[in-house]
Scaffold this motif. Structure first.
Motif, PDB file in Angstrom:
ATOM      1  N   LYS A 173      32.929  37.430  39.214  1.00  0.00           N
ATOM      2  CA  LYS A 173      34.320  37.892  38.873  1.00  0.00           C
ATOM      3  C   LYS A 173      34.981  37.198  37.794  1.00  0.00           C
ATOM      4  O   LYS A 173      35.794  37.863  36.912  1.00  0.00           O
TER       5      LYS A 173
ATOM      6  N   ASN B 135      44.067  39.012  45.024  1.00  0.00           N
ATOM      7  CA  ASN B 135      43.398  38.778  46.127  1.00  0.00           C
ATOM      8  C   ASN B 135      43.799  37.550  46.770  1.00  0.00           C
ATOM      9  O   ASN B 135      43.920  36.528  46.524  1.00  0.00           O
TER      10      ASN B 135
ATOM     11  N   SER C 269      43.254  35.817  49.654  1.00  0.00           N
ATOM     12  CA  SER C 269      42.552  34.885  49.865  1.00  0.00           C
ATOM     13  C   SER C 269      42.153  33.873  48.806  1.00  0.00           C
ATOM     14  O   SER C 269      41.854  32.622  49.064  1.00  0.00           O
ATOM     15  N   LEU C 270      42.510  34.142  47.703  1.00  0.00           N
ATOM     16  CA  LEU C 270      42.309  33.218  46.565  1.00  0.00           C
ATOM     17  C   LEU C 270      43.838  32.462  46.365  1.00  0.00           C
ATOM     18  O   LEU C 270      43.399  31.447  45.687  1.00  0.00           O
TER      19      LEU C 270
ATOM     20  N   ILE D  78      41.784  41.342  40.555  1.00  0.00           N
ATOM     21  CA  ILE D  78      40.343  41.781  41.179  1.00  0.00           C
ATOM     22  C   ILE D  78      39.431  42.703  40.394  1.00  0.00           C
ATOM     23  O   ILE D  78      38.316  42.365  40.448  1.00  0.00           O
TER      24      ILE D  78
HETATM   25  C1  LIG Z   1      38.904  37.845  47.597  1.00  0.00           C
HETATM   26  O1  LIG Z   1      38.223  36.572  47.428  1.00  0.00           O
HETATM   27  C2  LIG Z   1      37.358  36.174  48.510  1.00  0.00           C
HETATM   28  C3  LIG Z   1      37.347  34.637  48.653  1.00  0.00           C
HETATM   29  O2  LIG Z   1      36.610  34.239  47.210  1.00  0.00           O
HETATM   30  C4  LIG Z   1      36.246  37.015  48.408  1.00  0.00           C
HETATM   31  O3  LIG Z   1      35.221  36.734  49.596  1.00  0.00           O
HETATM   32  C5  LIG Z   1      36.418  38.559  48.391  1.00  0.00           C
HETATM   33  O4  LIG Z   1      35.355  39.312  48.127  1.00  0.00           O
HETATM   34  C6  LIG Z   1      37.572  38.923  47.267  1.00  0.00           C
HETATM   35  N1  LIG Z   1      37.843  40.208  47.595  1.00  0.00           N
HETATM   36  C7  LIG Z   1      37.861  41.013  46.423  1.00  0.00           C
HETATM   37  C8  LIG Z   1      38.389  42.423  46.796  1.00  0.00           C
HETATM   38  O5  LIG Z   1      37.612  40.768  45.203  1.00  0.00           O
END
Ligand SMILES: *[C@@H]1O[C@H](CO)[C@@H](O)[C@H](O)[C@H]1NC(C)=O
Ligand SMILES: *[C@@H]1O[C@H](CO)[C@@H](O)[C@H](O)[C@H]1NC(C)=O
Length: 397
Positions: free
Chosen positions: A95, A271, A273-274, A380
């Motif tokens: 990414k 994202n 979770s980041l 993303i």
């Molecule tokens: C968002 O970040 C998490 C943690 O790094 C990752 O596992 C997940 O694939 C990410 N989601 C997207 C849609 O990129």
């Protein structure tokens, strides 16, 4: 506009703690080399000293995960305002641009500008005690830091030129470097500007508009009380969060981070979770002079050197107005990426930059209309909308 507001802006720079919200994500606390090696990539760190004594940290991912020799093609990445080399790896393998380029066979180097938390060092000035340490803008970053790091990279790799990729302020510093030190054009195979910042009078960031509106009194006041490091206080950012974003917990987290408060964000590319990881690494720090210099650009409509006021300008520059950066001297091939929802790099301003540059090879509008200023590094779908095309253009040089 009220006196209360100016008080708030002082609050913005007067605090002593960098806002952070609680995070249990490990990557928030690890250093860049620790994160990179954790994901199976090689990583090296170097300390580099500029001619004026700042000690900068350079990070390197010499090759991809499944290769075992250093790549011959060199890419140098320069971060934006309030950021650091962490920007290029935060989204993780496949990414973030740092990893993507390493996988594509590049030897990836990531710089850190003076004053961020990884380059907050000087051979004799103490950043905690000395005002002089903080007496710089992005002018000095472009004039001293980036050339010093590029020379170090070229020497270390034995190459004669490299690819330069900048985000936001990392594009400004490229234009400063190549316009004032034109011999550096030959050291750059091609430059890619992600969210280019040179002219700024059409930008729409509300917080930057406020800072620009109050730029003169703020500069005077900051000089009087000697505030040189930009450190947003917790109280101020929490208040900003309340005003700008209501009480949704996701937007709260974003609005209390100075970086997002200035640049905005697009929920579609974010994202969540980041966020804890981003908050562990940004804001990474800068001088207040960097912000004030940008505020001057917003007000003047010029891309020019720092404005000290008529009398000091006359002493420093020999003219009452600061001299312009001569973009015609930027003769390295340049590619510009801009987007519709970018609060800072507006379409009109990017168009003017495109017309002014000495050797601009193209400007590309990102297809996704919600794409924002920070999505070039954290989005993303940054790879899909930006990196893939960038990599194919790199292979033409
Ligand atoms: C968002 O970040 C998490 C943690 O790094 C990752 O596992 C997940 O694939 C990410 N989601 C997207 C849609 O990129
Ligand atoms: C860079 O400098 C820091 C602080 O002085 C030191 O801890 C670190 O080991 C140095 N790194 C290298 C590669 O020399």
């Amino acid at each position: 506009m009220s006196p209360l507001l100016i008080f708030c802006i002082i609050g913005l720079v007067h605090g002593s703690a960098i806002p952070s919200f609680r995070s249990d994500s490990e990557d928030a606390k690890l250093s860049v080399p620790e994160i990179v090696t954790k994901y199976g990539y090689p990583c090296e760190e170097y300390n580099v000293t500029t001619p004026d004594g700042y000690i900068l940290t350079l990070h390197r991912i010499p090759h991809g995960k499944n290769q075992n020799s250093v790549s011959q093609k060199v890419a140098y990445l320069q971060h934006g305002l309030l950021s650091s080399s962490a920007d290029w790896i935060i989204s993780g393998p496949s990414k973030s641009l740092g990893y993507v380029l390493a996988d594509e066979g590049y030897d990836v180097w990531m710089g850190n500008a003076r004053g961020n938390k990884l380059s907050r060092r000087h051979i004799y000035l103490d950043p905690d005690k000395s005002d002089e340490f903080w007496d710089f803008s992005w002018h000095e970053i472009g004039y001293y830091d980036v050339p010093t790091m590029i020379d170090f990279v070229l020497e270390k790799t034995g190459q004669e030129s490299l690819f330069h990729i900048g985000h936001s302020q990392g594009t400004t510093t490229f234009y400063v470097m190549t316009s004032l030190r034109p011999d550096y054009n030959a050291k750059v195979k091609a430059h890619f500007s992600l969210a280019p910042i040179a002219y700024m009078n059409h930008m729409t960031s509300p917080l930057m508009r406020i800072i620009a509106f109050w730029q003169k009194p703020i500069s005077v006041l900051l000089n009087l009380i000697g505030i040189r490091e930009f450190l947003p206080s917790n109280e101020f950012m929490a208040m900003g969060g309340n005003i700008l974003c209501g009480d949704d917990s996701l937007t709260q987290a974003l609005c209390t981070n100075a970086l997002f408060a200035i640049c905005g964000f697009s929920p579609k590319e974010m994202n969540a979770s980041l966020l804890p990881i981003m908050s562990g690494h940004t804001p990474a720090g800068s001088s207040t002079k960097q912000l004030i210099h940008y505020a001057q650009e917003i007000n003047s409509g010029y891309f020019r050197r720092y404005d000290y006021g008529m009398f000091v300008n006359l002493q420093k520059y020999g003219s009452i107005w600061p001299p312009n950066y001569d973009l015609k001297k930027v003769t390295a091939p340049v590619y510009l990426y801009y987007s519709k929802n970018d609060w800072l790099a507006g379409k009109t301003d990017v168009g003017r930059l495109y017309d002014g540059l000495g050797n601009c090879k193209g400007k590309f509008l990102v297809a996704e209309t919600t794409f924002n200023h920070l999505d070039y590094v954290f989005g993303i779908r940054a790879r899909e909308f930006v990196y893939n095309k960038l990599i194919s253009l790199m292979s033409n040089h």
